[in-house]
Design a protein around this motif. Structure first.
Motif, PDB file in Angstrom:
ATOM      1  N   THR A   1      24.151  -3.951   1.561  1.00  0.00           N
ATOM      2  CA  THR A   1      24.334  -3.107   2.741  1.00  0.00           C
ATOM      3  C   THR A   1      23.106  -3.239   3.637  1.00  0.00           C
ATOM      4  O   THR A   1      22.012  -3.572   3.154  1.00  0.00           O
ATOM      5  N   PRO A   2      23.236  -2.979   4.942  1.00  0.00           N
ATOM      6  CA  PRO A   2      22.064  -3.035   5.828  1.00  0.00           C
ATOM      7  C   PRO A   2      20.958  -2.076   5.371  1.00  0.00           C
ATOM      8  O   PRO A   2      19.778  -2.411   5.448  1.00  0.00           O
ATOM      9  N   HIS A   3      21.343  -0.913   4.863  1.00  0.00           N
ATOM     10  CA  HIS A   3      20.364   0.065   4.370  1.00  0.00           C
ATOM     11  C   HIS A   3      19.517  -0.563   3.259  1.00  0.00           C
ATOM     12  O   HIS A   3      18.291  -0.479   3.271  1.00  0.00           O
ATOM     13  N   TYR A   4      20.205  -1.165   2.304  1.00  0.00           N
ATOM     14  CA  TYR A   4      19.509  -1.740   1.151  1.00  0.00           C
ATOM     15  C   TYR A   4      18.643  -2.925   1.568  1.00  0.00           C
ATOM     16  O   TYR A   4      17.501  -3.051   1.113  1.00  0.00           O
ATOM     17  N   THR A   5      19.180  -3.786   2.417  1.00  0.00           N
ATOM     18  CA  THR A   5      18.419  -4.964   2.852  1.00  0.00           C
ATOM     19  C   THR A   5      17.098  -4.553   3.479  1.00  0.00           C
ATOM     20  O   THR A   5      16.038  -5.089   3.130  1.00  0.00           O
ATOM     21  N   ARG A   6      17.123  -3.577   4.367  1.00  0.00           N
ATOM     22  CA  ARG A   6      15.895  -3.138   5.030  1.00  0.00           C
ATOM     23  C   ARG A   6      14.942  -2.471   4.044  1.00  0.00           C
ATOM     24  O   ARG A   6      13.732  -2.683   4.086  1.00  0.00           O
ATOM     25  N   TRP A   7      15.500  -1.647   3.153  1.00  0.00           N
ATOM     26  CA  TRP A   7      14.682  -0.978   2.137  1.00  0.00           C
ATOM     27  C   TRP A   7      14.000  -2.011   1.238  1.00  0.00           C
ATOM     28  O   TRP A   7      12.797  -1.949   1.009  1.00  0.00           O
TER      29      TRP A   7
ATOM     30  N   HIS B   1       9.339  -5.678  -0.419  1.00  0.00           N
ATOM     31  CA  HIS B   1       8.893  -7.064  -0.525  1.00  0.00           C
ATOM     32  C   HIS B   1       7.604  -7.275   0.256  1.00  0.00           C
ATOM     33  O   HIS B   1       6.652  -7.877  -0.240  1.00  0.00           O
ATOM     34  N   ARG B   2       7.569  -6.767   1.485  1.00  0.00           N
ATOM     35  CA  ARG B   2       6.357  -6.931   2.304  1.00  0.00           C
ATOM     36  C   ARG B   2       5.152  -6.244   1.668  1.00  0.00           C
ATOM     37  O   ARG B   2       4.048  -6.778   1.682  1.00  0.00           O
ATOM     38  N   CYS B   3       5.365  -5.058   1.125  1.00  0.00           N
ATOM     39  CA  CYS B   3       4.234  -4.282   0.604  1.00  0.00           C
ATOM     40  C   CYS B   3       3.793  -4.677  -0.797  1.00  0.00           C
ATOM     41  O   CYS B   3       2.612  -4.552  -1.126  1.00  0.00           O
ATOM     42  N   TYR B   4       4.723  -5.119  -1.635  1.00  0.00           N
ATOM     43  CA  TYR B   4       4.389  -5.270  -3.050  1.00  0.00           C
ATOM     44  C   TYR B   4       4.613  -6.657  -3.643  1.00  0.00           C
ATOM     45  O   TYR B   4       4.421  -6.857  -4.833  1.00  0.00           O
ATOM     46  N   SER B   5       4.976  -7.648  -2.830  1.00  0.00           N
ATOM     47  CA  SER B   5       5.257  -8.965  -3.413  1.00  0.00           C
ATOM     48  C   SER B   5       4.024  -9.826  -3.619  1.00  0.00           C
ATOM     49  O   SER B   5       4.111 -10.885  -4.220  1.00  0.00           O
ATOM     50  N   ASN B   6       2.879  -9.409  -3.116  1.00  0.00           N
ATOM     51  CA  ASN B   6       1.626 -10.182  -3.200  1.00  0.00           C
ATOM     52  C   ASN B   6       1.704 -11.501  -2.447  1.00  0.00           C
ATOM     53  O   ASN B   6       0.888 -12.379  -2.661  1.00  0.00           O
ATOM     54  N   LYS B   7       2.685 -11.652  -1.578  1.00  0.00           N
ATOM     55  CA  LYS B   7       2.804 -12.884  -0.803  1.00  0.00           C
ATOM     56  C   LYS B   7       2.311 -12.704   0.622  1.00  0.00           C
ATOM     57  O   LYS B   7       2.192 -13.654   1.365  1.00  0.00           O
ATOM     58  N   ASN B   8       2.059 -11.471   1.009  1.00  0.00           N
ATOM     59  CA  ASN B   8       1.644 -11.213   2.380  1.00  0.00           C
ATOM     60  C   ASN B   8       0.370 -10.380   2.357  1.00  0.00           C
ATOM     61  O   ASN B   8       0.403  -9.171   2.171  1.00  0.00           O
ATOM     62  N   ASN B   9      -0.759 -11.031   2.568  1.00  0.00           N
ATOM     63  CA  ASN B   9      -2.048 -10.339   2.529  1.00  0.00           C
ATOM     64  C   ASN B   9      -2.202  -9.307   3.641  1.00  0.00           C
ATOM     65  O   ASN B   9      -3.054  -8.424   3.555  1.00  0.00           O
TER      66      ASN B   9
END
Length: 126
Positions: A81-87, A92-100
């Motif tokens: 769902t769009p809700h889930y994708t954005r959530w 992913h941005r905050c906790y994936s360790n791929k984006n400093n």
């Protein structure tokens, strides 16, 4: 023919969590309770046996976010769902360790529960 009563049967799901059938109405309608007291209703017995029942109160998204219990779904017709994708993307941005760039960023505990985020999203997204 005698009706089966599977209440009391215990199983381990695919994540190693213990659950117990607390109500068996039929093979397509069971209620289970997890060790932490979370109750999930309207579960098919076959899914219980296969371990395909998840506890919505246990973090499953980057070990922080969880689906929770409520009206908002993560998928419909096999698609997010769009809700889930954005959530999920926020986590992913905050906790994936791929984006400093987000190294020192965290998400409000309230939004760790997808139901809370989805309600906000529904009320505020234009």
């Amino acid at each position: 023919m005698k009706k089966l009563n599977r209440a009391g049967e215990k199983y381990i799901n695919n994540r190693g969590q213990l659950l117990e059938i607390i109500e068996y109405i039929g093979k397509d309608n069971c209620s289970v309770m997890f060790e932490n007291g979370c109750i999930v209703k309207n579960i098919k017995y076959g899914n219980i046996k296969r371990g395909n029942v998840t506890n919505p109160t246990i973090p499953s998204v980057f070990n922080r976010g969880y689906i929770g219990q409520g009206i908002f779904k993560s998928c419909r017709n096999g698609r997010e769902t769009p809700h889930y994708t954005r959530w999920h993307n926020i986590f992913h941005r905050c906790y994936s360790n791929k984006n400093n760039s987000y190294e020192d960023v965290s998400i409000s505990k309230e939004w760790h529960n997808f139901q809370n985020f989805a309600k906000w999203y529904e009320e505020n997204w234009k």
